[in-house]
Structures are given as C-alpha cells and as structure tokens.
Design a protein around this motif. Structure first.
Motif, PDB file in Angstrom:
ATOM      1  N   VAL A   6       4.188 -11.047  11.008  1.00 25.63           N
ATOM      2  CA  VAL A   6       3.122 -10.062  10.881  1.00 25.63           C
ATOM      3  C   VAL A   6       2.786  -9.763   9.428  1.00 25.63           C
ATOM      4  N   CYS A   7       3.647 -10.177   8.520  1.00 23.17           N
ATOM      5  CA  CYS A   7       3.389  -9.986   7.092  1.00 23.17           C
ATOM      6  C   CYS A   7       2.503 -11.113   6.557  1.00 23.17           C
ATOM      7  N   ASN A   8       2.192 -12.080   7.380  1.00 23.70           N
ATOM      8  CA  ASN A   8       1.435 -13.291   7.072  1.00 23.70           C
ATOM      9  C   ASN A   8       2.194 -14.161   6.068  1.00 23.70           C
ATOM     10  N   SER A   9       1.617 -15.258   5.687  1.00 26.32           N
ATOM     11  CA  SER A   9       2.353 -16.193   4.832  1.00 26.32           C
ATOM     12  C   SER A   9       2.449 -15.732   3.382  1.00 26.32           C
ATOM     13  N   ALA A  10       1.893 -14.569   3.061  1.00 30.33           N
ATOM     14  CA  ALA A  10       2.012 -14.022   1.706  1.00 30.33           C
ATOM     15  C   ALA A  10       3.257 -13.167   1.550  1.00 30.33           C
ATOM     16  N   GLY A  11       4.059 -13.036   2.631  1.00 36.73           N
ATOM     17  CA  GLY A  11       5.241 -12.189   2.536  1.00 36.73           C
ATOM     18  C   GLY A  11       6.289 -12.547   3.561  1.00 36.73           C
ATOM     19  N   THR A  12       7.406 -11.822   3.509  1.00 36.74           N
ATOM     20  CA  THR A  12       8.476 -11.997   4.481  1.00 36.74           C
ATOM     21  C   THR A  12       8.618 -10.704   5.278  1.00 36.74           C
ATOM     22  N   CYS A  13       9.093 -10.841   6.499  1.00 33.49           N
ATOM     23  CA  CYS A  13       9.172  -9.716   7.417  1.00 33.49           C
ATOM     24  C   CYS A  13      10.630  -9.399   7.747  1.00 33.49           C
ATOM     25  N   LYS A  21       9.147  -4.299   8.445  1.00 39.21           N
ATOM     26  CA  LYS A  21       8.841  -4.033   7.046  1.00 39.21           C
ATOM     27  C   LYS A  21       8.535  -5.346   6.360  1.00 39.21           C
ATOM     28  N   CYS A  22       7.465  -5.363   5.586  1.00 34.70           N
ATOM     29  CA  CYS A  22       7.079  -6.566   4.848  1.00 34.70           C
ATOM     30  C   CYS A  22       7.484  -6.458   3.387  1.00 34.70           C
ATOM     31  N   GLU A  23       7.765  -7.606   2.803  1.00 30.81           N
ATOM     32  CA  GLU A  23       7.935  -7.728   1.362  1.00 30.81           C
ATOM     33  C   GLU A  23       6.988  -8.821   0.915  1.00 30.81           C
ATOM     34  N   CYS A  24       6.045  -8.472   0.056  1.00 35.15           N
ATOM     35  CA  CYS A  24       5.072  -9.456  -0.418  1.00 35.15           C
ATOM     36  C   CYS A  24       5.739 -10.357  -1.455  1.00 35.15           C
ATOM     37  N   THR A  25       5.720 -11.645  -1.200  1.00 34.77           N
ATOM     38  CA  THR A  25       6.370 -12.610  -2.080  1.00 34.77           C
ATOM     39  C   THR A  25       5.370 -13.467  -2.837  1.00 34.77           C
ATOM     40  N   ASN A  41       3.778  -2.517   8.120  1.00 38.38           N
ATOM     41  CA  ASN A  41       2.867  -2.813   7.033  1.00 38.38           C
ATOM     42  C   ASN A  41       2.584  -4.304   6.985  1.00 38.38           C
ATOM     43  N   THR A  42       1.745  -4.692   6.068  1.00 34.83           N
ATOM     44  CA  THR A  42       1.407  -6.091   5.893  1.00 34.83           C
ATOM     45  C   THR A  42       1.132  -6.360   4.422  1.00 34.83           C
ATOM     46  N   CYS A  43       1.042  -7.631   4.060  1.00 34.75           N
ATOM     47  CA  CYS A  43       0.679  -8.024   2.699  1.00 34.75           C
ATOM     48  C   CYS A  43      -0.818  -8.298   2.679  1.00 34.75           C
ATOM     49  N   SER A  44      -1.502  -7.672   1.766  1.00 32.89           N
ATOM     50  CA  SER A  44      -2.953  -7.795   1.668  1.00 32.89           C
ATOM     51  C   SER A  44      -3.328  -8.167   0.240  1.00 32.89           C
ATOM     52  N   PRO A  45      -4.360  -9.011   0.055  1.00 32.18           N
ATOM     53  CA  PRO A  45      -4.780  -9.349  -1.304  1.00 32.18           C
ATOM     54  C   PRO A  45      -5.277  -8.112  -2.044  1.00 32.18           C
ATOM     55  N   LYS A  46      -5.008  -8.068  -3.343  1.00 36.25           N
ATOM     56  CA  LYS A  46      -5.488  -6.960  -4.160  1.00 36.25           C
ATOM     57  C   LYS A  46      -7.007  -7.048  -4.292  1.00 36.25           C
ATOM     58  N   ILE A  47      -7.649  -5.886  -4.306  1.00 36.76           N
ATOM     59  CA  ILE A  47      -9.099  -5.824  -4.467  1.00 36.76           C
ATOM     60  C   ILE A  47      -9.406  -5.502  -5.932  1.00 36.76           C
ATOM     61  N   CYS A  48     -10.244  -6.331  -6.552  1.00 38.68           N
ATOM     62  CA  CYS A  48     -10.633  -6.107  -7.946  1.00 38.68           C
ATOM     63  C   CYS A  48     -11.786  -5.114  -8.056  1.00 38.68           C
TER      64      CYS A  48
END
Length: 123
Positions: A6-13, A21-25, A41-48
């Motif tokens: 659920v953290c998607n491939s940008a993090g570990t669950c 709980k996700c940790e963005c890696t 929670n989830t890992c989401s790209p930062k918004i500029c």
C-alpha cells in the motif's frame, strides 16, 4: 494505493495491528496520512507548486516525463497549474524575446520539479 504494498513502490510497508506504516525509500517522496490519524499512510511525490512566471514567455506543463512508478498516485492531486516531482515546465519566449536579452539566442527553457520540492532549470 492498492495491491500488496500500500506504500507503493516508492516505499516499504510495516504491518501494524489493524493498520500499516510506510517508510518512503525513494528520493522525492514523502509520507502522506490517508486515514485521519489511524497510522495508515502512503508515499506520495512532493509537489513543487506552480512554476515561476517569466515576463514575455509562456510555459506548458509536462508530467509525462515523471520518473515515479506507475503504481504511485499522488495523495493530494496537484491543481492543473502545479507540478509534482519529476514534472517539467517548458518555457517558450514570445516572438522577439530571448532568455538572455541578446538577439538570435536561446528562446526556450525547461525547468524540472526536483526531489526537494523546488524547480530547477535543466536546459
């Protein structure tokens, strides 16, 4: 997010009791709470945000060059004028204008939304 991670491939669950709980890696991502304080929670790209406005120029937004995996959906969708990590803003000067102020020189520029949430000129 769906699937096994659920953290998607940008993090570990990490599986918790009735939560996770996700940790963005992956650089350029941050934790976003998806369940009002239930430790989900989830890992989401930062918004500029919105690219800089340049006098006598227009820009188009190109998110198709984004390097983040296809299973990542930003938790908070940027507005149409905003970009998230990996997106590009392509500037074109109005007729008769250049970026340097010198005739017959560069009339285009590209800025990229970087991992730190800021735009940086790349060309």
């Amino acid at each position: 997010p769906t699937g096994d991670n659920v953290c998607n491939s940008a993090g570990t669950c990490t599986d918790l009791v009735n939560a996770y709980k996700c940790e963005c890696t992956t650089q350029g991502y941050h934790i976003v709470d998806t369940s009002a304080g239930h430790n989900n929670n989830t890992c989401s790209p930062k918004i500029c945000g919105v690219p800089e406005t340049l006098k006598h120029a227009t820009y188009t937004l190109d998110g198709s060059a984004s390097p983040f995996p296809t299973d990542v959906v930003p938790a908070s969708q940027p507005t149409p004028a905003q970009m998230w990590f990996g997106g590009l803003a392509r500037y074109t000067c109005d007729t008769g204008y250049t970026l340097s102020g010198v005739a017959a020189t560069e009339a285009t520029q590209t800025s990229s939304c970087q991992f730190n949430g800021r735009f940086t000129r790349i060309s």
